[in-house]
Each structure stands twice: as structure tokens, then as C-alpha cells.
Design a protein around this motif. Structure first.
Motif, PDB file in Angstrom:
ATOM      1  N   ASN A   1     -10.762  -1.046  -6.782  1.00 51.73           N
ATOM      2  CA  ASN A   1      -9.407  -1.291  -7.281  1.00 51.73           C
ATOM      3  C   ASN A   1      -8.333  -0.824  -6.302  1.00 51.73           C
ATOM      4  OD1 ASN A   1     -10.337  -2.376  -9.778  1.00 51.73           O
ATOM      5  ND2 ASN A   1     -10.717  -0.266 -10.499  1.00 51.73           N
TER       6      ASN A   1
ATOM      7  N   SER B   1       0.244   5.576   0.755  1.00 46.62           N
ATOM      8  CA  SER B   1      -0.664   6.654   1.125  1.00 46.62           C
ATOM      9  C   SER B   1       0.058   7.984   1.030  1.00 46.62           C
ATOM     10  CB  SER B   1      -1.190   6.467   2.556  1.00 46.62           C
ATOM     11  OG  SER B   1      -1.926   5.282   2.692  1.00 46.62           O
TER      12      SER B   1
ATOM     13  N   SER C   1       0.841  -1.196   0.000  1.00 50.52           N
ATOM     14  CA  SER C   1       0.000   0.000   0.000  1.00 50.52           C
ATOM     15  C   SER C   1       0.870   1.238   0.000  1.00 50.52           C
ATOM     16  CB  SER C   1      -0.940   0.018   1.211  1.00 50.52           C
ATOM     17  OG  SER C   1      -0.216   0.301   2.397  1.00 50.52           O
TER      18      SER C   1
ATOM     19  N   ASP D   1     -14.426   4.618  -1.025  1.00 49.42           N
ATOM     20  CA  ASP D   1     -13.672   3.551  -1.673  1.00 49.42           C
ATOM     21  C   ASP D   1     -14.041   3.534  -3.156  1.00 49.42           C
ATOM     22  OD1 ASP D   1     -12.504   1.214  -2.573  1.00 49.42           O
ATOM     23  OD2 ASP D   1     -13.096   0.031  -0.825  1.00 49.42           O
TER      24      ASP D   1
ATOM     25  N   VAL E   1      -8.315   1.875  -4.292  1.00 46.70           N
ATOM     26  CA  VAL E   1      -8.151   3.316  -4.119  1.00 46.70           C
ATOM     27  C   VAL E   1      -9.182   3.836  -3.114  1.00 46.70           C
ATOM     28  CG1 VAL E   1      -8.144   5.567  -5.235  1.00 46.70           C
ATOM     29  CG2 VAL E   1      -7.246   3.562  -6.449  1.00 46.70           C
TER      30      VAL E   1
ATOM     31  N   LEU F   1      -5.017   9.989   0.453  1.00 50.23           N
ATOM     32  CA  LEU F   1      -5.307   9.087  -0.658  1.00 50.23           C
ATOM     33  C   LEU F   1      -4.463   7.830  -0.477  1.00 50.23           C
ATOM     34  CD1 LEU F   1      -6.731   8.610  -3.400  1.00 50.23           C
ATOM     35  CD2 LEU F   1      -4.695   9.597  -4.491  1.00 50.23           C
ATOM     36  N   LYS F   2      -5.130   6.677  -0.423  1.00 50.30           N
ATOM     37  CA  LYS F   2      -4.444   5.408  -0.201  1.00 50.30           C
ATOM     38  C   LYS F   2      -4.708   4.463  -1.359  1.00 50.30           C
ATOM     39  CE  LYS F   2      -3.922   1.597   3.097  1.00 50.30           C
ATOM     40  NZ  LYS F   2      -4.351   1.021   4.389  1.00 50.30           N
ATOM     41  N   TYR F   3      -3.659   3.757  -1.745  1.00 56.12           N
ATOM     42  CA  TYR F   3      -3.783   2.768  -2.816  1.00 56.12           C
ATOM     43  C   TYR F   3      -3.216   1.447  -2.324  1.00 56.12           C
ATOM     44  CZ  TYR F   3      -3.055   0.424  -7.320  1.00 56.12           C
ATOM     45  OH  TYR F   3      -3.062  -0.475  -8.358  1.00 56.12           O
ATOM     46  N   ASP F   4      -4.081   0.420  -2.289  1.00 48.82           N
ATOM     47  CA  ASP F   4      -3.664  -0.940  -1.959  1.00 48.82           C
ATOM     48  C   ASP F   4      -3.434  -1.713  -3.261  1.00 48.82           C
ATOM     49  OD1 ASP F   4      -4.019  -0.364   0.680  1.00 48.82           O
ATOM     50  OD2 ASP F   4      -5.953  -1.372   0.871  1.00 48.82           O
TER      51      ASP F   4
ATOM     52  N   LEU G   1     -10.122   7.333  -0.631  1.00 47.47           N
ATOM     53  CA  LEU G   1      -9.885   8.744  -0.299  1.00 47.47           C
ATOM     54  C   LEU G   1     -10.545   9.048   1.039  1.00 47.47           C
ATOM     55  CD1 LEU G   1      -8.708  11.469  -1.362  1.00 47.47           C
ATOM     56  CD2 LEU G   1     -11.015  11.963  -2.221  1.00 47.47           C
TER      57      LEU G   1
END
Length: 905
Positions: free
Chosen positions: A859, A179, A177, A856, A861, A901-904, A863
């Protein structure tokens, strides 16, 4: 107070080990508790009373750090200031929570662990741990133990907080992840400062090898906040500049004597004022790692580490007014009424820098062989809290030195009025207003700076070995025993030097800060919305340069007190052993235990007597037997009733045992002030009873009561003597003979108690139709009653123990949208005892409303928007006396907004 859980689907990093079998789980074995539901199940399955903060809870908070996040749990109080290097309004003006207490106890009574490792206590003169080092993003699960089983450390009267980081086996394989976040602080914007900040964090987990037997997890974070907070420092003015008096006095003396029968608090008057702005920034970075090897079902080996560092630059500018006091006889009352004459108008610049770090590493394993489980480990921890270059300087209209004869500004009457909210409002003359608004040119420079360099560090290392024997059939479930050894080294140094006056150094009168290049502009209002006078912006680097230019290094090197007076070295070794077991008798579990801890402490300190001037040592030993008994009744899977009796204790801070020794010589007499190696530990019998229930619709309830019986009470007093008792020291000191030797050293207080009630409720409303099914709500509430004997039979409320704590939360889930609204309340507290004047220092209740919203996008993402202190309530308000606001310190730190903003992937 209410702890409201966050709703929504479990995160991708949820624990592989299913939470659906909580009855077989032990809190100590939990790696990641992903959701609020998991936290509730873990709490109910625990052998002792615990509160658990899940990964979702931490990610959905709108706070600065982990200390503030913990305030959402029942019975947890957060202090945003301390003692030692920073205390009072200085520390509070940073605008963030720093220290955490459990169940009415001061933060010194709380034991902090990371992954079960004893965290080093880097604060110089106390056993506190500065938890503001840790951001909410740096951890996954927090377990607060409200009482201790025999296999846990015994020096935790308040409780034990364990910050748990994950391993690669806590995630799906290949998890990662990233962020990024941006933040803005509203109070800084009111000063036309940018107030901007942000951060970045990431984590990665990988499993490899045959049957995925190896696991690697690494996380890292960096963030920065910039602040500009407003502060009223009237209590500081009263303490440092004598800026207080009685309105009506029995004599004509300056401060006055409170007339017999008159309420002291109602008779208090503020005679001066400090008001200013504190600006600066905090940078934090660090991370966690875990290496695991699980070759088969019988063996787990691990290496886990954590590191956090925070660098704070904090610079405060305060406009100051110090009034001379006089008295006018009132024939009608026969009393002397206050009338102020002449004013010293000043501006004071002071800094509060800090470099703080905290690290832990542990190597261990778990071996299961038949009915036996063996758990050896070794560990290391280091913590530091340094104040590397604190500097202060001032200007004033009445500066006097070899070239200046200052003047006082005429004044008559009282100086302070109060607005409807209780803020002190100075009644300034035009002359005072003109001087303070032009302090860079109208006021005379005083000294070429005072610089203090302070360093504090503690290192801990040790090991433990636990062995458990499980039994099949019969009432006896297991017997567990173990040993532990912890060795600690603490070092504290402080060097303070004050330069001569600028006029003397430059050989001329009339020197101003503007002339010296120390003023780079002005804040248009020192406290926007309250005080319309200006405050200068000080060129910090120029001030440091001038101090260095005039610093006499040779004189400092020859000054033994400068070098050694505030040096403290302490070594502390703790050896422990325990035995415990569990008997299962149907629905009833009984867990007796006995723990023994032996402590050996060696202190080295400086004797500054004119006939000594040397380092000396003393030693202290403690031996504590700590029995415990837990009984848990589980009539169904959805209910548990608990009762327990435990024994706990707390060792005195090292400065109280071996603080520096100073002397005051009189006419063939001498008074010696020093530490007391004969201080006793503070001890407590703890009684707990509670019931917990859950329902199939996502509901949870807990009601508990607790009682602590204390003996040999001690309280946090920073670097000064606790209960400074005097005793006869005979006639001999350091080989000299006197008519009288008086010893002043810390002493224990007497007995005390803490009584408390805790309630925690939460309910999801899935059963409602349509969009209403997305709601959830909860609350927790703690009510406490405390009383302690602080010495000589003097009964007080316990220091830093709020009478009430509460949280309310409303959350809503609609598709991919989550919204959380939190309200937090902390009641009034006694901040410090003032035994001389008989008027203790109190804090007013604080209230904070936080908002979180997340979406959410799919995919991986997500916020998140978080707003802390939505309504901009004051973050700190201390005052003299329980019911008076006449002499107050106040901090307004505004609202903080954070977008993440987080992306797993």
C-alpha cells in the motif's frame, strides 16, 4: 571497486518510457533510470563511457549527501575537505564528503551539471562545486561521463557529472510521496550531545489537459544533522605554530637541519599538539520543479529548476600545547638531539560557519520536423559559498600585554609518544594537565576576538542551440551541430579585523574567560577514548557580543586594505560551436567530432602597494580546438567494445589570473606578488578503451583502461599562488625606478600522465534454488598511476588522486525485505605539495562499511534503516610525508544511523 545494484521491484515512480529499448536511448534524454538493471542498459547503450546511478541506488545508500553516494561508482573519489574558506582538518571535522573527482583528477577538473545546466562554482578561489549541498533524496538519476563527445563542454578533463531530476512524464499520473526521517550520530553521543536530526521530503506529479499534454512535477526537502566530532590537529600545529622539528640535526637551530643521508620522514618529530572537538549542525532545504508541455509527438517544451541551500554552524574548541625547542649535542653521533624546554598551554576557539546555495533554471524545447531535430534552450545558475561571521579567540598561560607578563611551564625531553594505532600521545606534566583542565580560570584571555566576513558568489547564464539531421539508409546515421554561449560573473570579498587584548581594553590584568562569561561548562574528555583532558564549552553568542562591543568601526572603515585587499571580481564569457556525426557500419559505430571554445576573462583586483592603493584590471583569452573520435563495436545486444580519443582542457581559477597585488619594498628594490593573466590552460589528450557485457540472468561486467596525457599542469592551491615563480620585472614599477623589480606570480607546471584500470562486476543469483535466489553481489575496482611535473621538472604524484578505489556490495531480497551491505575503500593521496620542506602532505586510506535494510509493507509504505560507517573508522587522516605518521591530522566522526518512512500515494 564494486557497484552493487539494489534488487527488488521497480518503484512506482519508474520511467514511463520503457527501459526495454535501450539501443534507441541516449543518456542525454534519460529522465529517470529507476533500477540498477536500467542503469546497466543505459551504460551499454551510451555513445561514450558512462557510469549511471539509478533512483534505487540513491534511495538505498547510507550516506550524508550525493557526493558520498557517488563514491559507490567506479573511478569516483570523494574529498571531505578543500581549500579557501575551509580546508584541512577544519573542513574534514564536519564529517561528510564535499567534493568529487573522476578518474584520478582533482575535483576542479570535474564539470558539474544539473539537467544539463552548467552549475555555478561558488567556491571563492577554485572551480570546485560543493556537492555536499545535495542530499541523496533530492535527485533521481546521476550520469557520470568519463569522456566527452563534441556536443559536451570541453572543460572537463576528469569527467562530467549530470544530476538529472524527473518530470511528470517520469511517473504514473497522480503520483505523490512523503518521507520522514530521523537520524542519530554516535560520536556526538559520546560527548553527551544529542546528535539528533532528521528531515522530511515530498514530491508530486500531475498530468492534465487533452491527452495529458501538460505535466507538473514538484519536490521539496528539509533535513538537519547535528554533530560533535573529534579531531587531532598536529599538522595544523606544525603549520601554524611551528610545532615540529627534526629529532637529530646537523646544527643547534630550533627546527634543525636534517643531516645528510638521513631519512627526513624518519627524523620528523612533533613538538606540540592541537586536540579538540568540533560541534555544530547543518540545515539543508530546497527542491526541484518541472513544467512540461507536449502538444503532439513533434514538440516538447519544458521549464526546469532546482534549488538547494545549506546553513552550517561549526564551532571548534582545541586544547593546544606549544613547546620551545632546544638542542643537546650528542658527542657519539656528532649531531644535535632535540630537547624541548618550556611550554605554552593554550585553548583556542574557532568557528567555521557557512551559508551555501546552488540554483539552476532552464527553459527549452525539442522540435522534430521530418528528419530534423531542433533543441534550443536558455539557462541560469547561481552558486554561493559564504562564511558570514567566522570568529576566533584564545587563552594561554604566557599571555603578555600592557597588564600581563605571562609565564611558560617548565618542560624537558620529548613531548610526543605514539600508541599502537599511530595516534600522537602527549607526555603531559601535571602542571600542563592542571592548566588545560581548568582553562577557563587558569589561563589568561588574549584578544577580544578576530572576526572574518567572507562572501563568494558566481552567476552563470547563457543559451545553446542544437540541430540534428537524421538519415535513413546508408552508413551515415546523423549529423549534429550546435552553438553555446555562457556568461559568468564572480564576486569574492573578505574582511578581517582583530581586536586589541582584553586586558588592554578592560585596563586590568588577570582577565579569564570564566570572568568574561565565555565558559558554559566542559566536555569531560576532549577526545573520548584517546585523551582524558577536558575541553571547555564556549558561549559563542557572548564572544560575538564582546567582539562587537570592542570593534572599532571607524578604524575599519578607514582601512583600505580591510575593505578591499581580498576583493576579486571576474567576468568570464565562453562561446562554443561543434559538429559531430555517427556512421553505423553494421556492428561498428564511428562518431567523429570537433568542438571549438573561445574564452574571454576580465579580472578586477586590488593593488595594495603603498603608492597605489587602487583597483586594477587584467584580461585573458583562450581558444581551444577539441577534436574527438569514438568507435563502438556491438557484435550482439549483450556486448559492446569501445575505443576513443578526446581532447579536453581546464581554465585556471580566476584568483590565479587576477589575484590581489601586494609589494614588499627593500633597499631600492621591490618584490611584487600578483596574479598571472598569461597562465595557460591545462590540456589533456584522453585515450579510453573498454568492454562491457551482460547476461540474461541479471549480470553485468565492464573492464576498461584509460590514459591521459597532460600538459601545462596546474593544481588546487586554495587562495595562494600556484608554482610561485620569480622573474625579473626590470627597474620600473608604478612610475618608480628601482635597482631591481622582482615579480612573483603563478606559473604552469609541465607535462604529466594518468594511467588507469577499471573493473566493474555485478551478478544476481536468480538461478539458485529457494531462498538463495535472493542474493546479488558485485564489485568495482580502479587502479591508477599518476605523475605530473609541478614546475621546474619536479615530478610528483597527482594531487588528490587515490592509487586505488574499491567497492564491494552484497544484497539480498526476501519477499518485501531488502538488505544491502557496502564496503568502500579509497587509497592514499597527495593532499598538498610542500615544495619548501620537500615533504608533501598525504592522506591515509579510508574504509567505510555501510548497511541498509528496507521493508515494503505494501500500500505504498516503505521503512528504511541505513547505517553509515558501521565500524566507526576514522573519516580523515592527513600526515606529513608518504610513510610517516609523526605529524598527523585525524578526524573521528563516528557512525550515522538514519531511519526513513516513505509513503507513496
Amino acid at each position: 571497486m564494486a557497484l552493487f545494484s539494489l534488487l527488488g521491484a521497480g518503484q512506482a515512480f519508474a520511467e514511463d518510457a520503457p527501459a526495454s529499448a535501450p539501443d534507441a536511448a541516449e543518456v542525454a534524454a534519460v529522465t529517470v533510470v529507476a533500477t540498477r538493471n536500467d542503469a546497466m542498459r543505459t551504460q551499454m547503450a551510451s555513445d561514450n563511457a558512462v557510469s549511471v546511478m539509478s533512483a534505487d541506488d540513491l534511495e538505498h545508500t547510507a550516506v550524508h549527501n550525493v557526493a558520498e553516494a557517488l563514491a559507490l561508482l567506479p573511478g569516483i573519489s570523494v574529498q571531505n575537505t578543500g581549500n579557501s574558506f575551509f580546508g584541512g582538518v577544519d573542513g574534514a571535522s564536519r564529517g561528510e564528503g564535499m567534493f568529487v573527482g573522476v578518474r584520478g583528477m582533482n575535483s576542479e577538473f570535474t564539470l558539474a551539471l544539473i539537467n544539463g545546466v552548467n552549475v555555478a562554482q561558488g567556491m571563492p578561489y577554485s572551480r570546485q562545486v560543493q556537492l555536499s549541498l545535495l542530499p541523496p533524496s533530492g535527485l533521481k538519476t546521476i550520469v557520470v561521463n568519463k569522456n566527452s563527445t563534441a556536443d559536451m563542454d570541453g572543460d572537463a578533463i576528469g569527467g562530467t557529472i549530470d544530476f538529472i531530476t524527473p518530470s511528470a512524464f517520469s511517473f504514473r499520473d497522480g503520483y505523490a510521496s512523503l518521507s520522514v526521517a530521523g537520524r542519530v550520530e554516535s560520536r556526538a553521543r559520546t560527548y553527551d550531545e544529542d546528535g539528533l536530526g532528521g528531515g522530511v521530503s515530498g514530491e508530486i506529479a500531475r498530468r492534465f489537459g487533452r491527452n495529458d499534454q501538460f505535466g507538473v512535477y514538484v519536490s521539496a526537502f528539509y533535513d538537519k544533522r547535528t554533530f560533535a566530532n573529534s579531531m587531532v590537529a598536529a599538522l595544523m600545529n606544525a603549520q601554524n605554530d611551528g610545532g615540529w622539528a627534526y629529532l637529530h640535526s646537523a646544527t643547534d637551530s630550533g627546527e634543525g637541519v636534517n643531516p645528510a643521508g638521513m631519512d627526513k620522514e624518519a627524523n620528523l618529530a612533533l613538538t606540540g599538539l592541537n586536540v579538540g572537538v568540533s560541534t555544530g549542525h547543518t540545515k539543508r532545504y530546497g527542491g526541484n520543479f518541472s513544467l512540461d508541455w507536449r502538444p503532439d509527438d513533434s514538440l516538447d517544451l519544458y521549464l526546469r529548476g532546482s534549488y538547494a541551500f545549506a546553513e552550517t554552524e561549526q564551532n571548534s574548541t582545541l586544547n593546544q600545547f606549544v613547546q620551545n625547542r632546544a638542542r643537546v649535542f650528542n658527542a657519539a653521533t656528532g649531531l644535535y638531539d632535540l630537547n624541548l624546554t618550556n611550554s605554552s598551554v593554550r585553548m583556542w576557539y574557532t568557528t567555521n560557519p557557512e551559508d551555501a546555495d546552488l540554483s539552476t533554471v532552464t527553459l527549452g524545447g525539442v522540435k522534430r520536423q521530418g528528419a530534423w531535430t531542433l533543441s534550443p534552450s536558455v539557462f541560469y545558475s547561481e552558486g554561493g559559498n559564504d562564511r558570514p561571521d567566522h570568529i576566533e579567540a584564545s587563552v594561554r598561560n604566557n599571555q603578555s600585554d600592557r597588564f600581563n607578563t605571562g609565564f611558560l611551564t617548565p618542560y624537558s625531553g620529548l613531548f610526543i609518544g605514539y600508541n599502537k594505532d599511530g595516534y600522537p600521545m602527549p607526555l603531559l606534566t601535571q602542571a600542563q594537565r592542571d592548566l588545560i583542565n581548568n582553562s577557563g580560570t587558569a589561563l589568561l584571555a588574549r584578544r577580544a576576538g578576530q572576526l572574518t566576513e567572507q562572501f563568494s558568489n558566481q552567476q552563470k547564464f547563457g543559451g545553446r542551440f542544437d540541430a540534428q539531421r537524421d538519415f535513413d539508409g546508408g552508413a551515415l546515421s546523423y549529423i549534429k551541430t550546435g552553438v553555446k554561449y555562457v556568461q559568468s560573473h564572480r564576486r569574492v570579498t573578505s574582511h578581517d579585523w582583530t581586536n586589541d587584548h582584553f586586558a588592554n581594553l578592560l585596563g586590568k590584568p588577570g582577565v579569564t574567560w570564566n570572568e568574561l562569561g565565555l565558559i558554559s561548562g566542559y566536555f569531560d574528555s576532549v577526545y573520548p577514548g584517546l585523551y582524558d583532558i577536558r575541553a571547555p564549552k564556549v558561549n559563542h553568542d557572548r564572544l560575538v557580543s564582546l567582539f562587537r562591543q570592542y570593534f572599532d568601526a571607524n578604524a575599519a572603515a578607514a582601512d583600505l586594505c580591510y575593505l578591499n585587499c581580498n576583493t576579486l571580481k571576474g567576468d568570464e564569457n565562453v562561446a562554443a560551436a561543434y559538429v559531430t556525426g555517427k556512421w553505423d557500419m553494421g556492428a561498428l559505430e564511428v562518431i567523429p567530432g570537433l568542438r571549438y571554445e573561445h574564452t574571454s576573462i576580465e579580472n578586477t583586483y586590488w593593488n595594495n602597494d603603498s603608492k597605489a592603493r587602487r583597483f586594477e584590471t587584467n584580461s585573458t583569452k583562450y581558444s581551444e580546438w577539441l577534436p574527438s573520435l569514438f568507435a563502438n563495436y556491438r557484435p550482439t545486444d549483450d556486448a559492446v567494445y569501445r575505443a576513443s580519443i578526446t581532447r579536453a582542457y581546464m581554465r585556471p581559477a580566476l584568483v590565479q589570473l587576477g589575484g590581489s597585488e601586494t609589494t614588499t619594498r627593500g633597499d631600492n628594490s621591490i618584490t611584487v606578488t600578483r596574479g598571472n593573466p598569461d597562465l595557460k590552460t591545462l590540456k589533456s589528450w584522453n585515450f579510453d578503451a573498454s568492454g562491457e557485457w551482460r547476461n540474461s540472468a541479471g549480470g553485468y561486467a565492464m573492464v576498461g583502461v584509460y590514459y591521459k596525457r597532460l600538459s601545462d599542469y596546474m593544481y588546487d592551491n586554495g587562495s595562494t599562488t600556484v608554482n610561485g615563480g620569480q622573474s625579473s620585472g626590470g627597474t620600473q614599477y608604478n612610475g618608480e625606478t628601482f635597482d631591481r623589480v622582482t615579480i612573483v606570480s603563478p606559473t604552469n607546471g609541465g607535462e604529466g600522465h594518468v594511467k588507469g584500470l577499471e573493473i566493474q562486476l555485478y551478478q544476481k543469483f536468480d538461478m539458485l534454488p529457494g531462498w538463495l535466489s535472493g542474493f546479488g553481489a558485485g564489485a568495482n575496482y580502479t587502479r591508477q598511476w599518476t605523475q605530473v611535473d609541478i614546475g621546474g621538472g619536479e615530478k610528483k604524484r597527482m594531487q588528490n588522486a587515490p592509487d586505488e578505489l574499491a567497492n564491494l556490495k552484497l544484497n539480498y531480497v526476501l519477499g518485501n525485505l531488502t538488505v544491502d551491505l557496502n564496503w568502500n575503500y579509497a587509497g592514499e593521496t597527495v593532499m598538498a605539495y610542500n615544495r619548501v620542506a620537500g615533504l608533501d602532505y598525504w592522506t591515509r586510506p579510508t574504509r567505510r562499511t555501510d548497511l541498509h535494510a528496507g521493508y515494503d509493507f505494501g500500500n505504498g509504505v516503505v521503512l528504511d534503516l541505513s547505517v553509515s560507517n558501521l565500524f566507526k573508522n576514522y573519516s580523515y587522516w592527513a600526515h606529513v610525508g608518504e610513510n610517516s605518521l609523526a605529524i598527523s591530522d585525524v578526524v573521528n566522526s563516528g557512525r550515522t544511523t538514519l531511519l526513513t518512512l516513505k509513503y507513496d500515494f
